[in-house]
Structures are given as structure tokens and as C-alpha cells.
Design an enzyme around this catalytic site. Structure first.
Site, PDB file in Angstrom:
ATOM      1  N   LYS A  28      -8.467  18.959  36.188  1.00 14.19           N
ATOM      2  CA  LYS A  28      -9.181  17.767  35.706  1.00 14.19           C
ATOM      3  C   LYS A  28     -10.414  17.432  36.550  1.00 14.19           C
ATOM      4  O   LYS A  28     -11.407  16.919  36.034  1.00 14.19           O
ATOM      5  CB  LYS A  28      -8.233  16.560  35.699  1.00 14.19           C
ATOM      6  N   GLU A  60     -10.188   6.839  30.563  1.00 15.14           N
ATOM      7  CA  GLU A  60      -8.857   6.626  29.999  1.00 15.14           C
ATOM      8  C   GLU A  60      -7.920   7.599  30.700  1.00 15.14           C
ATOM      9  O   GLU A  60      -8.346   8.628  31.218  1.00 15.14           O
ATOM     10  CB  GLU A  60      -8.874   6.908  28.496  1.00 15.14           C
ATOM     11  N   SER A 116      -2.676  25.408  35.096  1.00 10.46           N
ATOM     12  CA  SER A 116      -3.632  24.301  35.114  1.00 10.46           C
ATOM     13  C   SER A 116      -3.294  23.159  36.066  1.00 10.46           C
ATOM     14  O   SER A 116      -4.175  22.440  36.507  1.00 10.46           O
ATOM     15  CB  SER A 116      -3.778  23.743  33.696  1.00 10.46           C
TER      16      SER A 116
END
Lengths: 254, 394
Positions: free
Chosen positions: B90, B112, B378
Site C-alpha cells: 500500500k 478511506e 502483498s
């Protein structure tokens, strides 16, 4: 001539009232329209409820949520509206987000609008460019007016484009904000109203967002053809019932 | 040749675009006009690459998973995004967007978050740059992701509870968009995935594409080819997948595999397998596949992994699905959990539950001995320990 164009030709200080269909009760739609017609408002906007109303504040979010829980659907709205033109002659517009209309089928949606006597559409998340490219032929085919929004940040170039593709009025959003009533306008908002007036657009203007009392209504009328009220009306009928519509309207326009 | 990347109008095939209320038009216009000019500039690239190296810890290793490869009789590589600062891919995106926001002169950041990973990654880069940060999070997610809420607060972010609708990720996204409508001039909205109106899907994919480009370079050294046979990643919104797939989108020799969360089963009514259960429509300003009723009301998905329960997928992935360029597989909660444990014990890597879904395809697909398979590893599993503990009674 479409009822919307007619009303702008013949009236001033137009008051247009928005309500969410299916709220407070599932079958209140025609009842509310009757009350509004009796209260001498000049135009009505029927909200088609959506699960994710991006441009709306807490009041309309909540009314949409309750309407959906009550079982409101697009098809049901059209069934309810079969009786529309037996009870009112004023212009009636549907305001709804694009996804439910798209799922219903844009052309089918427009055909049913025409059949029940709806005069136009406001679809806040359908940008004018996409409308122009893919949908204008359909709304024209069914004689529906299309109204678009402008905000304090909309560029002049874009306002002229929106003016070109709007038919009926331009929905002038009063501030940087989602929907919801406020008590007054500040000087920046007034400057913005004046600036837009000077542009001499071909469509009349209605001011919406943040209008909910006599003060804001009067100010809106001073700088445009009138005002749109949503959240304040929804709050009022939630608290006082549909039957008290007339009290609300006379307080606004007194 | 068919192009699976974005076209000049902001669409991937039929999907994408910017279906936004007029109130957002100036913000989106500003981004559309500037994002490539800024992100392609030497200045930007220098700052971006330096932070990815010194702060995030890139390049992340491409790790040959020997024991796993032996077990499945093929060659399996893991792209170790779990080793990035803050524990997942991220942050590649939030670093990119915070530099962009600075160059656009923005003074305030909103975001968000669902599980809190993107919220933490955003709060982190805001602390790094000394910029005010507000993160919207569904009321329900706040109560079930307490450690990430605490992290965001430690990092100086304000966490605002989204109390509308279903009170989860989609509603947090709605609230962030409403905040942006009310604060259009000084605020930048850092979206966490390849979703939302154009240019977000493309912009986020570009920031994440460092995953795919590094993989190519590393593979060339290790296998003397920069072409894997398969690239595999989990898809919620789809940012880690978009990042790994990016350099291979138009290379038809490379098979693209997207792994969705089936939740309690595709037909259970509690699932997040959007490619199977979704239909075309508009969510958060983008035309894509989403889970909705016949009437166009957006429904609430379910997965045991909070990072995969978004009711839509990014428009790039919707196009990969519709064009058959990508193979879509859905994995249920139990299989994903089993693979979380399996990867822990066979390679010593505890993956995020989102990531665990991807590995489960090893038992759903057949591979040849010479195949070169890249998994995007990930995220790491620290954030999911509670779920693992409860599930396995550890």
C-alpha cells in the site's frame, strides 16, 4: 412547451421542493405531491433513493436508507406515478443517481418518465460530456428536459458548456458542500451568485443546497429565479408528518 | 494489437471513466491535467525513487520459494511486498500520491480505509511530510481493527467514523468523497486502490507498477528471462495485482491470474467474488463490475479478509475479466486460512489473509515443471494474528 420552461416563463420566486420517494412511508409519494400542489409550490423534484448517495448530506442519506428499507424500487416509483397527472399540473422532475437508472435501462427509464408525465431529469453523477456523447438523443426522443449542476468552482468555460446542454434551468449549488440546510449565505456565496448572473446564460438559475428558511429562500430569489429545498423539507415531514407540508411551505415563503 | 492499458479517455475497454458529481469536477480535472506531467517529471521520479529506496525499503526481494516449488513441481517466486515499511504494498501508492499532493500545493490529506492498511500507509506518509491527515473508516471496521486505528492515531492522523449505510469500506469511501466535495481547494484525496474516477485507477497502477518492473529485472538475473509464465495476485479493489501485472498486460505469453475472495462460498450470499457475482455499473465514479441488486443498489460483500471485501473491482481488472485476458479464480475463507498456515510452515512467511488467497490457486491450477510463477506476496500477517488465533485456536 415543456411544463418546466413554461413555469419559468410565467412565474418568479419559484420554489421547488425535493423529497425522497418511499420516505417516510413507502406509499407516501402521491400524498406528498398532492400536499405540495395544494401548498402552491411551483415545481417538484422526486428523489429516486440510492444506497450510496455521494453528493448528499446526512438527512437525505438517512431518508434514502429508510426508503430502500421500506422497499422502494424504480419500478414501484413508476407504478405510484401512474396517478401523477390526475393530481397535479406543475412540473415534476426525477432526481436520481446514475447507477439505478443505468440498471433499469436508460431508454426504458426515459420512456416510463414520459408515460407517467415526468418533465425532466437531474442526474448529479452523469457528467455533461458523457450525456452529450451517449444519452442526449434518448432524452430528446422522449421530450425530457435535462438539468445540470454548477458550483462556485465551476469554470466559466464549463458553465457555458453546461448551459448549452441544460434545458429548463441550471441548478446552482450554493457552496462547497453536500446537501443540507443552513441559516444564511455568506458574502462569498453572494459574490458567486452575482458573478453567475452577469454571465447572461440562456437558462434560468435555481439555487439549491443550504436553503431551509425564509431568509435563505428570499436571498436565493433575489439572485436567481428561485430556490430548491430538500433536506429541510424532509426533516420537517419526518418530525411533523406529510400533512403538515403546507405549514412548512408558508413559513418559507411567508 | 489489443491494448489492455488505459486509453486516452480514461477507459479500459468499456470500463473506467469519471462518473462524478459536478462538485468534484474541478478536483478531478486538476488531477487529470497534471498527474502525468508531474509524475513523469525528473524531479518527481527522483524524489519518489529515493523514498522508495531509503524509506520503504525497495527493491523488495524476489524470493525463490524452494520448498513450495518442490512440493508443486514447478518454479515459484514470491515478490516480497510484505517486507515494505508498514507491512504491505500500500505504501508504494501513498508515497507517490503524497509527493503529487505536495506539488499540487495541497495542505490536507483525506483517505478511506477498510482494514486499516491503507489508512496506516497514508498516516505514515503524512507524518513523513508533516501534512494534516484525516482517515475515514467504517464504524464497524473501527471496532474490529483496533490495532490499526491505534497506529493511525500514533502517527498523528484523525480517524473519523463513517456511520452511514453499511458502515464499512464503501461507506468510508463515500464519506471521504463528501469531505472532498466540502474541501475542494486545499485537500487531496489519496484513494487506496485502483478504483474511483479516472485518473485514480491509472495513477495508482503506475505507482504500484514498481512491483512488476522490479520483478522483471530480478527475474532476468535469476532465470535469464524477464518473462514469467504466470503472474498471480489477490484482487479486492486490485492495486497489488495491478502493480504486478502492469508490465505484462500486453504480453500475451504471460498468463494473468486474479484471485478473488469467495468468502463463505460464491453462492452463500456472503462472498466478495465480484467477477462472478457482479454486473456492470458505476461505483465511486468508475464504470466497472460491482455487486448490486437488480435495482442498482450496491450490496455489501463479505470476506474473512477485510482487504478483499470491496463490492467492486478496478476497471482494469473488469476489462481483464471481460476480455478473457485474465483468469479469475475465487477462493473461500477456509482455503485462504489453510494457505496462511501452509505458507507459514513451508516457507517461514506468515502472509496477510488477503495474500493467502492467492497461494490457494496452487491446488486449483496445473503447472508445468518449467513454468515460472510469480506470486505477489502483498502483505504480512501481523495485522491478522487475531483472526488466525481465533480460527486455528492457537
Amino acid at each position: 412547451m415543456n411544463r418546466i420552461n413554461q413555469v419559468f416563463k410565467n412565474s418568479k420566486d419559484i420554489l421547488s421542493i425535493y423529497f425522497t420517494s418511499g420516505f417516510p412511508k413507502l406509499d407516501d409519494t402521491l400524498e406528498i405531491i398532492k400536499e405540495l400542489d395544494n401548498s402552491n409550490v411551483q415545481m417538484i423534484e422526486i428523489g429516486l433513493p440510492f444506497s450510496d448517495p455521494l453528493a448528499d448530506g446526512p438527512t437525505i442519506q438517512k431518508s434514502s436508507e429508510i426508503a430502500l428499507k421500506n422497499g422502494m424500487t424504480t419500478d414501484l416509483l413508476f407504478k405510484q406515478l401512474n396517478g401523477l397527472r390526475a393530481i397535479t399540473d406543475i412540473p415534476v422532475v426525477i432526481m436520481g443517481y446514475f447507477n439505478p437508472i443505468l440498471q433499469y435501462g436508460f431508454e426504458k427509464f426515459c420512456r416510463r418518465c414520459k408515460n407517467v408525465g415526468i418533465d425532466g431529469l437531474i442526474v448529479p453523477d452523469l457528467p455533461v460530456e458523457i450525456y452529450q456523447k451517449d444519452y442526449i438523443k434518448i432524452t430528446e426522443k422522449f421530450g425530457l428536459n435535462m438539468m445540470f449542476l454548477i458550483t462556485p468552482q465551476t469554470s466559466n468555460e464549463r458553465i457555458y458548456k453546461i448551459d448549452k446542454f441544460s434545458n429548463g434551468f441550471i441548478y446552482m449549488v450554493s457552496s462547497y458542500s453536500v446537501t443540507g440546510a443552513k441559516n444564511s449565505f455568506d458574502e462569498y456565496q453572494i459574490d458567486y451568485f452575482k458573478r453567475i448572473n452577469k454571465m447572461k446564460l440562456s437558462n434560468p438559475l435555481l439555487i439549491g443546497f443550504g436553503i431551509g428558511n425564509n431568509n435563505t429562500y428570499k436571498t436565493a430569489c433575489k439572485y436567481s429565479s428561485g430556490a430548491i429545498i430538500g433536506s429541510a423539507f424532509i426533516k420537517h415531514i419526518k418530525r411533523n408528518g406529510v400533512k403538515s407540508t403546507k405549514d412548512f411551505i408558508s413559513e418559507i415563503t411567508e | 494489437m489489443e491494448n489492455f492499458n488505459i486509453n486516452k479517455d480514461g477507459f479500459y475497454g468499456d470500463f473506467g471513466g469519471a462518473f462524478i458529481p459536478e462538485m468534484l469536477q474541478p478536483n478531478i480535472d486538476e488531477l487529470q491535467k497534471n498527474y502525468l506531467k508531474i509524475t513523469e517529471s525528473t524531479d518527481f521520479k527522483k524524489e519518489f525513487n529515493k523514498l522508495l529506496t531509503d524509506y520503504v525499503g525497495r527493491p523488495t526481494p524476489l524470493y525463490f520459494a524452494k520448498r513450495l516449488s518442490n512440493k508443486y513441481k514447478t518454479k515459484i517466486y514470491l515478490k516480497r511486498e510484505d517486507l515494505c515499511h508498514t507491512g504491505a504494498h500500500k505504501i508504494n501508492n501513498t508515497i507517490g500520491q503524497i509527493i503529487l499532493a505536495k506539488k499540487l500545493g495541497k495542505k490536507r490529506i483525506i483517505a478511506e480505509t477498510g482494514a486499516g492498511q491503507h489508512g496506516v500507509a497514508t498516516a505514515t506518509v503524512c507524518a513523513l511530510m508533516g501534512i494534516e491527515c484525516v482517515v475515514y473508516m467504517g464504524e464497524i471496521d473501527i471496532s474490529r481493527q483496533a490495532p490499526n486505528v491505534a497506529r493511525m492515531k500514533m502517527l498523528g492522523a484523525k480517524v473519523r467514523s463513517a456511520t452511514s449505510g453499511s458502515r464499512t469500506l464503501k461507506d468510508a469511501t463515500n464519506e471521504a468523497i463528501r469531505d472532498w466535495i466540502a474541501n475542494p481547494i486545499d485537500t487531496h484525496y489519496i484513494i487506496g486502490s485502483v478504483v474511483g474516477p479516472h485518473p485514480y485507477p491509472d495513477m495508482v497502477a503506475r505507482f504500484q507498477s514498481v512491483i512488476g518492473y522490479e520483478t522483471k529485472k530480478q527475474l532476468l538475473e535469476m532465470e535469464q528471462t524477464d518473462k514469467p509464465t504466470h503472474v498471480i495476485a489477490c484482487v479486492g479493489g486490485g492495486s497489488n495485482a495491478a502493480g504486478l501485472f502492469y508490465p505484462f498486460l500486453n504480453d500475451l505469453d504471460v498468463e494473468i491470474v486474479c484471485v478473488e475472495a469467495a468468502g463463505k462460498g460464491v453462492n452463500s450470499g456472503e462472498s466478495a467474488a465480484t467477477s462472478i457475482l457482479g454486473t456492470e455499473g458505476i461505483i465511486h465514479g468508475s464504470k466497472t463490475l460491482l455487486m448490486q441488486t437488480q435495482d442498482g443498489q450496491i450490496t455489501e460483500p463479505y470476506s474473512i479478509s477485510a482487504g478483499l471485501d470491496y463490492p467492486g473491482i478496478g476497471p482494469m481488472h473488469a476489462n481483464l475479466f471481460k476480455s478473457n485476458r485474465g483468469k479469475f479464480i475465487s477462493i473461500d475463507d477456509d482455503d485462504a486460512m489453510k494457505w496462511g498456515l501452509m505458507l507459514s510452515q513451508i516457507e517461514g512467511i506468515i502472509p496477510a489473509i488477503e495474500t493467502s488467497h492467492a497461494f490457494a490457486v496452487l491446488e486449483k491450477m496445473d503447472f508445468n515443471r518449467d513454468d515460472i510463477i510469480i506470486f505477489n506476496c502483498s502483505g504480512r500477517g501481523d495485522k491478522d494474528l487475531d483472526t488466525y488465533i481465533n480460527y486455528f485456536k492457537l
